[in-house]
Design an enzyme around this catalytic site. Structure first.
Site, mmCIF file in Angstrom:
data_model
loop_
_atom_site.group_PDB
_atom_site.id
_atom_site.type_symbol
_atom_site.label_atom_id
_atom_site.label_comp_id
_atom_site.label_asym_id
_atom_site.label_seq_id
_atom_site.Cartn_x
_atom_site.Cartn_y
_atom_site.Cartn_z
ATOM 1 C CG ASP A 14 -0.179 -0.037 2.561
ATOM 2 O OD1 ASP A 14 1.015 -0.390 2.574
ATOM 3 O OD2 ASP A 14 -0.782 0.313 3.595
ATOM 4 C CG ASP A 19 4.207 0.024 1.590
ATOM 5 O OD1 ASP A 19 3.603 -1.045 1.665
ATOM 6 O OD2 ASP A 19 3.996 0.973 2.387
ATOM 7 C CG ASN A 43 0.438 3.265 4.291
ATOM 8 O OD1 ASN A 43 0.246 3.192 5.499
ATOM 9 N ND2 ASN A 43 1.471 2.688 3.700
ATOM 10 C CB THR A 127 4.906 -4.055 2.541
ATOM 11 O OG1 THR A 127 4.509 -3.629 1.235
ATOM 12 C CG2 THR A 127 6.151 -4.910 2.445
ATOM 13 C CG PHE A 168 -1.832 1.046 9.666
ATOM 14 C CD1 PHE A 168 -2.885 1.912 9.926
ATOM 15 C CD2 PHE A 168 -1.547 0.735 8.340
ATOM 16 C CE1 PHE A 168 -3.635 2.463 8.892
ATOM 17 C CE2 PHE A 168 -2.293 1.287 7.297
ATOM 18 C CZ PHE A 168 -3.338 2.149 7.572
ATOM 19 C CG ASN A 169 0.520 -3.103 7.347
ATOM 20 O OD1 ASN A 169 0.035 -2.059 6.902
ATOM 21 N ND2 ASN A 169 1.790 -3.433 7.180
ATOM 22 C CG HIS A 241 7.345 0.052 10.107
ATOM 23 N ND1 HIS A 241 7.489 -0.359 11.401
ATOM 24 C CD2 HIS A 241 7.001 1.364 10.170
ATOM 25 C CE1 HIS A 241 7.234 0.655 12.218
ATOM 26 N NE2 HIS A 241 6.944 1.709 11.492
ATOM 27 C CG ASP A 242 6.111 -1.691 4.666
ATOM 28 O OD1 ASP A 242 5.647 -2.372 5.607
ATOM 29 O OD2 ASP A 242 5.459 -0.782 4.122
HETATM 30 C C1 BDR Z 1 2.962 -0.266 8.568
HETATM 31 O O1 BDR Z 1 1.910 0.693 8.422
HETATM 32 C C2 BDR Z 1 2.147 1.502 7.305
HETATM 33 O O2 BDR Z 1 1.908 2.861 7.602
HETATM 34 C C3 BDR Z 1 3.560 1.251 6.845
HETATM 35 O O3 BDR Z 1 3.645 1.340 5.427
HETATM 36 C C4 BDR Z 1 3.860 -0.140 7.344
HETATM 37 O O4 BDR Z 1 3.491 -1.116 6.389
HETATM 38 C C5 BDR Z 1 3.662 -0.025 9.896
HETATM 39 O O5 BDR Z 1 2.753 -0.169 10.955
HETATM 40 CA CA CA Z 2 2.970 -0.535 4.105
#
Ligand code: BDR
Ligand code: CA
Length: 316
Positions: A14, A19, A43, A127, A168-169, A241-242
């Site tokens: 996203d 990402d 996102n 991701t 979040f994801n 993160h990703d």
């Molecule tokens: C995840 O949430 C998104 O904002 C980032 O792209 C990442 O995949 C981190 O919590």
């Molecule tokens: Ca992401």
């Protein structure tokens, strides 16, 4: 995994700054065959993440088919993160307009076609929310064996970031995550436990900017943008993160990992979207995921910086 083994992959995300950097790393590795790219709502809206996916592929010279994912999670209404990634989902430096169109297939069907046609099992690098991957598993269970593994950024064994319990994801589409974690497909989980350690510091952005190619320049600006949001929360750098979901496939030696049984909380007053890891083995269930728990930050940063030389060197 042998250092030299080629890794056929589907990039599902996203984008999103991290990402985009994950995909930049995948392409730069020279070891990943990028067979397809699929967008997911997360996102930002699906229209925006799809447009971003096209612009990133144009910038990086990724010539795989790109398909748009579902406009919303399996059950709940969509949830976006403009506070982190901006109104476009990828605010910051200008990017080239898409040089390619979209596949006529949905993300789920492009993933299925890619798996069907591949002679060897394919790794899905996810991701964003797991909506597309879950839809694939529901619609085409016969293709499970063609998935080598799902390397995902999502969750956290110790804590969340959008609620105290949920990342979040996973929070965006917990039902999808539940389907994925129950699928029996091997899962490599880069949760917040590791991704919050994978910090790229301002001195690292400067090393990337000094490389002097157009992609490195843009990556340095993405990092700067992502860092400003996190700096206000007290971070010393930008958490990658990703990129962890890609780096763990390329350089597992810089991480520590632990197989765990992970359940997804889909109910719960306070804990919806939590990835509940059985650290003490109290459930009696065999592990369903290899959870990445820590990283050698300096080596991670050096590898990320070096990867950006793939796009050209010494043009400044
Ligand atoms: C995840 O949430 C998104 O904002 C980032 O792209 C990442 O995949 C981190 O919590
Ligand atoms: Ca992401």
């Amino acid at each position: 995994m042998n250092e030299q083994t080629r890794i056929p992959v589907i990039l599902d995300g996203d984008p999103g700054h991290d990402d985009a950097i994950a995909w930049t790393l995948a392409k730069a590795s020279g070891r990943m065959d990028i067979l397809a790219v699929t967008s997911v709502a997360g996102n930002q809206t699906i229209q925006k993440t799809t447009y971003n996916a096209q612009r990133i592929c144009t910038l990086l010279g990724i010539d795989a088919p790109i398909a748009q994912g579902r406009p919303r999670p399996l059950i709940e209404p969509p949830m976006n993160a403009p506070s982190v990634h901006g109104e476009s989902g990828l605010d910051g430096p200008p990017l080239p307009e898409p040089a390619m169109g979209l596949s006529e297939l949905s993300a789920c069907e492009l993933m299925a076609k890619t798996l069907r046609e591949s002679l060897t099992p394919v790794t899905i690098i996810s991701t964003g929310p797991l909506t597309n991957t879950a839809a694939l598993l529901l619609a085409h269970p016969e293709l499970k064996e063609k998935i080598a593994r799902i390397s995902l950024m999502g969750g956290g064994i110790a804590y969340g970031n959008w609620t105290p319990a949920a990342e979040f994801n996973i929070l965006v589409d917990p039902e999808a995550a539940k389907i994925v974690f129950r699928s029996g497909v091997p899962i490599l989980m880069a949760g917040l436990d590791v991704t919050e350690q994978a910090l790229i510091l301002p001195e690292d952005f400067r090393r990337i900017a000094a490389i002097g190619n157009p992609v490195a320049d843009i990556v340095a600006q993405w990092l700067e943008f992502f860092y400003i949001f996190h700096k206000n929360l007290g971070y010393d750098g930008a958490p990658m993160h990703d990129p962890c979901a890609v780096m763990a496939l390329l350089h597992p030696e810089v991480f520590t990992m632990k197989p765990l049984y992970v359940q997804i909380e889909t109910a719960g007053k306070y804990c919806r979207g939590a990835t509940v890891g059985d650290l003490l083995g109290v459930t009696g269930h065999a592990p369903n995921a290899t959870c990445i728990l820590s990283v050698d930050r300096k080596r991670f940063a050096d590898l990320l910086v070096d990867a950006m030389r793939f796009y050209g060197e010494g043009q400044k």
